[in-house]
Design a protein around this motif. Sequence first.
Motif, short mmCIF file in Angstrom:
data_model
loop_
_atom_site.label_atom_id
_atom_site.label_comp_id
_atom_site.label_asym_id
_atom_site.label_seq_id
_atom_site.Cartn_x
_atom_site.Cartn_y
_atom_site.Cartn_z
N PHE A 34 41.10 -3.10 -44.71
CA PHE A 34 42.07 -2.79 -43.66
C PHE A 34 43.34 -3.63 -43.70
CE2 PHE A 34 37.76 -1.98 -42.13
CZ PHE A 34 37.85 -0.62 -41.89
N GLN A 35 43.20 -4.91 -44.08
CA GLN A 35 44.36 -5.81 -43.96
C GLN A 35 44.16 -7.06 -44.81
OE1 GLN A 35 44.34 -5.85 -39.71
NE2 GLN A 35 42.25 -6.62 -39.59
N HIS A 36 45.25 -7.84 -44.93
CA HIS A 36 45.21 -9.07 -45.72
C HIS A 36 45.06 -10.25 -44.76
CE1 HIS A 36 46.07 -11.31 -49.39
NE2 HIS A 36 46.73 -12.15 -48.62
N ILE A 64 46.48 -19.89 -24.38
CA ILE A 64 47.45 -19.26 -23.47
C ILE A 64 47.31 -17.74 -23.58
CG2 ILE A 64 49.87 -19.08 -22.79
CD1 ILE A 64 50.42 -21.68 -24.35
N TYR A 65 47.36 -17.25 -24.80
CA TYR A 65 47.29 -15.80 -25.03
C TYR A 65 45.96 -15.22 -24.52
CZ TYR A 65 46.98 -11.41 -27.65
OH TYR A 65 46.82 -10.09 -28.00
N HIS A 66 44.86 -15.85 -24.91
CA HIS A 66 43.56 -15.26 -24.56
C HIS A 66 43.33 -15.26 -23.04
CE1 HIS A 66 42.34 -16.01 -28.92
NE2 HIS A 66 42.49 -14.73 -28.74
N VAL A 109 35.63 -3.83 -29.67
CA VAL A 109 35.68 -2.83 -30.75
C VAL A 109 36.85 -3.17 -31.66
CG1 VAL A 109 35.85 -0.38 -31.29
CG2 VAL A 109 34.74 -1.09 -29.17
N ASP A 110 36.57 -3.87 -32.75
CA ASP A 110 37.61 -4.21 -33.72
C ASP A 110 37.31 -3.45 -35.02
OD1 ASP A 110 39.76 -6.85 -34.09
OD2 ASP A 110 39.18 -5.68 -35.86
N ILE A 111 38.34 -2.94 -35.62
CA ILE A 111 38.14 -2.12 -36.83
C ILE A 111 37.65 -2.95 -38.02
CG2 ILE A 111 40.49 -2.27 -37.78
CD1 ILE A 111 40.36 0.85 -38.02
N ASP A 112 37.93 -4.26 -38.00
CA ASP A 112 37.70 -5.07 -39.20
C ASP A 112 36.71 -6.21 -38.92
OD1 ASP A 112 37.88 -6.36 -41.59
OD2 ASP A 112 40.08 -6.50 -41.61
N GLU A 140 34.63 -0.66 -35.38
CA GLU A 140 35.06 0.75 -35.49
C GLU A 140 36.52 0.84 -35.10
OE1 GLU A 140 32.66 3.38 -33.05
OE2 GLU A 140 31.00 1.97 -33.27
N ASP A 141 37.10 2.00 -35.36
CA ASP A 141 38.47 2.25 -34.92
C ASP A 141 38.47 2.44 -33.39
OD1 ASP A 141 41.00 3.16 -34.36
OD2 ASP A 141 41.06 4.58 -36.03
N GLY A 142 39.24 1.61 -32.70
CA GLY A 142 39.27 1.67 -31.24
C GLY A 142 39.82 3.00 -30.72
N ILE A 143 40.66 3.65 -31.50
CA ILE A 143 41.25 4.93 -31.05
C ILE A 143 40.15 5.98 -30.95
CG2 ILE A 143 42.92 6.75 -31.63
CD1 ILE A 143 44.56 4.56 -33.08
N SER A 228 53.59 -19.59 -31.37
CA SER A 228 53.52 -19.14 -32.77
C SER A 228 53.87 -17.66 -32.95
CB SER A 228 52.11 -19.40 -33.33
OG SER A 228 51.16 -18.57 -32.67
N TYR A 229 54.15 -16.93 -31.86
CA TYR A 229 54.51 -15.51 -31.99
C TYR A 229 56.04 -15.37 -31.97
CZ TYR A 229 49.60 -14.17 -31.01
OH TYR A 229 48.25 -14.00 -31.05
N PRO A 230 56.55 -14.28 -32.54
CA PRO A 230 58.01 -14.12 -32.66
C PRO A 230 58.76 -14.42 -31.36
CG PRO A 230 56.88 -12.33 -33.78
CD PRO A 230 55.82 -13.14 -33.10
N1 SAM Z 1 46.54 -12.13 -30.76
C1 SAM Z 1 46.99 -11.27 -31.76
C2 SAM Z 1 48.45 -10.88 -31.67
O1 SAM Z 1 48.93 -10.48 -30.61
O2 SAM Z 1 49.12 -11.00 -32.70
C3 SAM Z 1 46.04 -10.16 -31.95
C4 SAM Z 1 44.80 -10.73 -32.59
S1 SAM Z 1 43.47 -9.71 -32.92
C5 SAM Z 1 42.83 -10.61 -34.27
C6 SAM Z 1 44.11 -8.18 -33.48
C7 SAM Z 1 43.01 -7.29 -34.03
O3 SAM Z 1 43.35 -5.92 -33.84
C8 SAM Z 1 42.72 -7.44 -35.52
O4 SAM Z 1 41.49 -8.10 -35.69
C9 SAM Z 1 42.68 -5.98 -36.06
O5 SAM Z 1 41.61 -5.76 -36.95
C10 SAM Z 1 42.52 -5.21 -34.76
N2 SAM Z 1 42.95 -3.80 -34.82
C11 SAM Z 1 44.11 -3.29 -35.29
N3 SAM Z 1 44.12 -1.94 -35.18
C12 SAM Z 1 42.91 -1.60 -34.62
C13 SAM Z 1 42.32 -0.35 -34.25
N4 SAM Z 1 42.94 0.81 -34.45
N5 SAM Z 1 41.08 -0.38 -33.70
C14 SAM Z 1 40.42 -1.55 -33.49
N6 SAM Z 1 40.94 -2.75 -33.83
C15 SAM Z 1 42.17 -2.77 -34.39
#
Ligand code: SAM
Length: 285
Positions: A34-36, A64-66, A109-112, A140-143, A228-230
Motif C-alpha cells: 500500500f505505501q512506503h 497532541i494529535y491523538h 480499520v486500517d488498510i495496512d 481492510e479498506d475503511g471505505i 511535525s505536520y505541514p
Molecule cells: N496522524 C497521521 C496524519 O495525520 O498524518 C495519520 C496517521 S495514521 C498512521 C494514517 C493511516 O491511514 C495509515 O496507517 C494508512 O494505512 C491509513 N489509511 C489510508 N487510507 C486508508 C483507507 N482507505 N482505509 C483504511 N486506512 C487507510
Amino acid sequence: MTLDKNWFSEQHADAGSAFSLKIKKKLHEEQTPFQHIEIYDTETFGKLMVIDGCYMVTSRENFIYHEMMAHPALFTHPDPKKVLIIGGGDCGTLREVLKHRDVNQAWQVDIDEAVTRLSEKYFPELCVSNGDGRAELLFEDGIKWIQESEPGSLDIIIVDSTDPVGLAKGLFGEAFYRSCFHALDADGILVHQSESPLYHPKLLKSMHKAMHKAGFNATKTHHFPQPSYPSGWWSATMACRENTGLDGFREDDVRNKIFKTRYYNADMHKAALAQPEFCKEAGLG
Ligand code: SAM
C-alpha cells in the motif's frame, strides 16, 4: 544553510517550506503493498514514522494529535459506546478512545497491517490498549468497511487518515461521508483530521461542504498545534448527525475525568473551538 544527510526533511512544495529532524539512525524501511514506510531514531523527537515521505508520528509530540482526534468528539457525544476508527494504524487514537470507560466497543480499520506491526515494535507506548477486550483491530479498506456497516450502529467515527492522496483520497469525499452518516445513530458524531488551515484552506472548505451535502446537520473545525505536520498548525473537523450540537460538550465530565491526558482538558477544548478571524473570513469554521 543546506542540511547534511543526517536530517530527514518533509518538503511542502506548494508552500515552499520544509520541516526537518536530525536523525541518529534509520531503523526500518519497507514498501508494503500500500505505501512506503520508514522508521527513524531522531536526536530530539524520539522515534519517527514516515509514510510516503510524510511525517506520521513522532514519540515526542503525537500526544497532541491523538488526544485531539479522540476526546473532543467523545466528550461532545452524550454517551459514546461504539467507536470506529478508520486509519489510525499507529494505535495512538485507539489508546485515547479506550481511556473512556463507557466505550464498550472500538474497531480500528486500517488498510495496512504493517503500520500497526511497526508501531507495536517502535512505538509500544501507543499500543498499550491493543489487547483490551473492547478493541478489534481489522486490516481492510475503511471505505468498504463503512459501506457495509449496519445503519445507525455507531456513536462516533474517527477518520485518522493519511493525506487526501492515494489510498486515503476516497476518505475525503461526499460519498464516504454519506456512508458515515448512515452508519451513525441520531446522536452520532464524525471527526476527520482536516490538515492545515494555513496550507490547505481549500481542502478544509471542501470537507465542510461535503459533510453538509452528505446530510450532516452541523460541522465545526477545532485547532491544535502539531509541530511535525505541514505549517505546524493542524485541525480536525467534527460533523454531527441530528441531535448533538458541536459547540457544547460534557464539561463537568472532562473536569472530573479519571484518566490522564497531556494536552487535552476542558479549557483546551474550548480554546480549540474558537475560530481565528482568518478562518471565519474564509468560511473554514
Ligand atoms: N496522524 C497521521 C496524519 O495525520 O498524518 C495519520 C496517521 S495514521 C498512521 C494514517 C493511516 O491511514 C495509515 O496507517 C494508512 O494505512 C491509513 N489509511 C489510508 N487510507 C486508508 C483507507 N482507505 N482505509 C483504511 N486506512 C487507510
